[in-house]
Design an enzyme around this catalytic site. Structure first.
Site, short mmCIF file in Angstrom:
data_model
loop_
_atom_site.label_atom_id
_atom_site.label_comp_id
_atom_site.label_asym_id
_atom_site.label_seq_id
_atom_site.Cartn_x
_atom_site.Cartn_y
_atom_site.Cartn_z
N ASP A 194 -1.40 -26.28 -27.26
CA ASP A 194 -2.02 -27.60 -27.17
C ASP A 194 -1.65 -28.39 -28.41
O ASP A 194 -2.11 -28.10 -29.53
CB ASP A 194 -3.55 -27.43 -27.07
CG ASP A 194 -4.26 -28.75 -26.80
OD1 ASP A 194 -3.66 -29.82 -27.01
OD2 ASP A 194 -5.44 -28.70 -26.38
N HIS A 195 -0.80 -29.41 -28.22
CA HIS A 195 -0.29 -30.17 -29.37
C HIS A 195 -1.35 -31.06 -30.00
O HIS A 195 -1.16 -31.59 -31.09
CB HIS A 195 0.91 -31.01 -28.95
CG HIS A 195 2.00 -31.06 -29.97
ND1 HIS A 195 1.78 -30.79 -31.31
CD2 HIS A 195 3.32 -31.35 -29.87
CE1 HIS A 195 2.91 -30.91 -31.98
NE2 HIS A 195 3.86 -31.25 -31.13
N ARG A 196 -2.49 -31.24 -29.33
CA ARG A 196 -3.59 -31.98 -29.96
C ARG A 196 -4.17 -31.18 -31.12
O ARG A 196 -4.66 -31.75 -32.10
CB ARG A 196 -4.70 -32.26 -28.95
CG ARG A 196 -4.33 -33.12 -27.77
CD ARG A 196 -5.47 -33.20 -26.77
NE ARG A 196 -5.87 -31.87 -26.30
CZ ARG A 196 -6.92 -31.63 -25.52
NH1 ARG A 196 -7.68 -32.64 -25.13
NH2 ARG A 196 -7.21 -30.40 -25.13
N ILE B 130 -2.59 -28.19 -32.55
CA ILE B 130 -1.66 -27.43 -33.38
C ILE B 130 -0.37 -28.21 -33.57
O ILE B 130 0.21 -28.72 -32.60
CB ILE B 130 -1.33 -26.06 -32.73
CG1 ILE B 130 -2.60 -25.40 -32.21
CG2 ILE B 130 -0.64 -25.15 -33.72
CD1 ILE B 130 -2.33 -24.17 -31.37
#
Length: 431
Positions: A403-405, A407
């Site tokens: 989850d790029h939000r 990490i």
């Protein structure tokens, strides 16, 4: 005369499908005898009897979906007070408003709000429903019928493999037929290979209702894919030393009765790497990032009922042997269709072992509520450069989605590199 109403099996649900009745009209039942199996949106659950007595009627047929609180079976005779006895499943018994008894954790919830549509709700079902399944003839003792004891997924597996369950000697508890019994009887080396190609079924189309586990999977995947911005990374790994380590463990007396595979080393590698990058073991809520200081390690398992992700609770506290035993129990339970709702809740990180299907890698979708998932690809011999020379080595691909939000790319890359380093040199686990 007492009626047993469909309880909420501790999941907060409002309906369930009747899968298999374990009793018939005329049977004698005791407290805690299994009456039936029901499929909820989360799992397959066995419901025990809260009464002693004789089955008078089955009020709902197999395959029907009913609301929690609907009468499903009528029992006569017996001692109503018998339900106050202590049960060996650590469940106690309480009384509902109608004077019947329900197991705590399997009680009828009053005033439950409807969470989902109920297209097949059964309300007024005549007792005659049970007449379709007559009791055995009086001249034949009940014990002589020798009914086959097998879970619905095992029955489906037997059907797929062409195995007559009545000819299989069950090795499970009380003679229950297990998955291994069916596979051995079919003389198959693998459940997934060496099966005859099936013929097309009749008709040009087949319409399969989306319900139960499949409906939950579909909703969860959509929520995850369109809520969390996924970023995926991959790296090839020389896993030769992992394969050697696995062989040494298999030869160890301590692991004699435990299944050992590269998945075990991968699980341990992830636990080691999470300590170095704890942010991947977190939950993004929108307002905050909840970093978990424990690891409930999920294992994506393909089962006859669909994809399930049970998890090993507090896996970070386990030794390698303890983790091996936990993984073995987890996967066996999932494949037999006996995974309970609690086993699939509160996961923090997931592994999907797509290598068992011959896949090199993939872009897995996050399990809802988690920020990371790792995919272990198949391990096969390939040419690999070692000390300037090309040699045959056991090579795999480690991939993952995050989850790029929650990490950033540097944390993701470092985490996957750490996992790969353990597969390349398991001795680092001794650090």
């Amino acid at each position: 005369m007492q009626e047993f109403r469909l309880p909420d099996p501790g999941e907060g649900l409002t309906e369930a499908e009747i899968v298999t009745w374990r009793v018939h009209p005329g049977d004698t039942v005791h407290v805690n005898d299994v009456l039936l199996e029901v499929e909820t949106a989360k799992s397959l659950v066995e419901l025990p009897s809260p009464f002693d007595g004789t089955v008078e009627a089955l009020l709902v047929g197999e395959g029907q979906t009913v609301e929690v609180g609907t009468p499903i079976i009528r029992v006569s005779g017996g001692d109503a007070d018998a339900v106050e006895t202590t049960l060996d499943t650590q469940q106690t018994v309480d009384r509902d408003e109608d004077g019947g008894a329900v197991l705590v954790g399997y009680g009828v919830r009053g005033g439950a709000e409807t969470r989902r549509r109920k297209p097949h709700t059964v309300r007024d079902v005549p007792p005659a429903v049970a007449s379709a399944r007559p009791a055995p003839p009086a001249s034949v003792p009940a014990a002589s019928a020798s009914p086959v004891i097998a879970k619905p997924p095992i029955r489906k597996l037997a059907k797929d493999l062409g195995v007559d369950l009545s000819l299989v000697a069950g090795t499970g508890l009380a003679g229950e037929v297990t998955r291994d019994d069916v596979v051995q009887s079919a003389k198959q080396a693998s459940v997934f290979r060496n099966l005859e190609t099936p013929q097309w079924s009749g008709g040009r189309e087949e319409r399969i209702p989306v319900k139960g586990v499949r409906k939950v999977i579909a909703q969860g995947m959509v929520d995850s894919a369109f809520t969390a911005p996924h970023v995926s990374v991959f790296t090839d790994v020389d896993a030769t030393r992992t394969m050697e380590f696995v062989q040494r463990l298999k030869a160890s007396a301590d692991f004699a009765d435990v299944k050992v595979s590269p998945l075990l080393i991968m699980a341990k590698a992830i636990l080691w790497a999470i300590r170095r990058s704890p942010q991947v073991n977190s939950t993004f809520t929108g307002d905050e990032l909840v970093v978990h200081h424990y690891v409930n390690l999920g294992i994506a398992a393909a089962t006859p009922r669909g994809l399930l992700v049970p998890n090993v609770k507090d896996a970070q506290q386990m030794s390698l042997l303890e983790l091996a035993k936990a993984l073995q129990q987890l996967t066996a339970t999932a494949r037999e269709g006996r995974t309970q709702p609690g086993d699939m809740q509160h996961g923090t990180f997931t592994i999907t072992n797509i290598g068992v299907f011959g896949m090199d890698t993939g872009t897995p979708i996050l399990n809802p509520g988690e920020t990371g998932i790792i995919a272990l690809g198949t391990i096969r011999q390939k040419p690999w450069v070692v000390d300037g020379e090309v040699r045959p080595r056991w090579v795999t691909t480690v991939g993952g989605s995050f989850d790029h939000r929650a990490i950033d790319g540097d944390v993701i890359s470092r985490f996957v590199a750490d996992v790969a380093s353990i597969l390349e040199e398991p001795a680092l686990l001794l650090d």
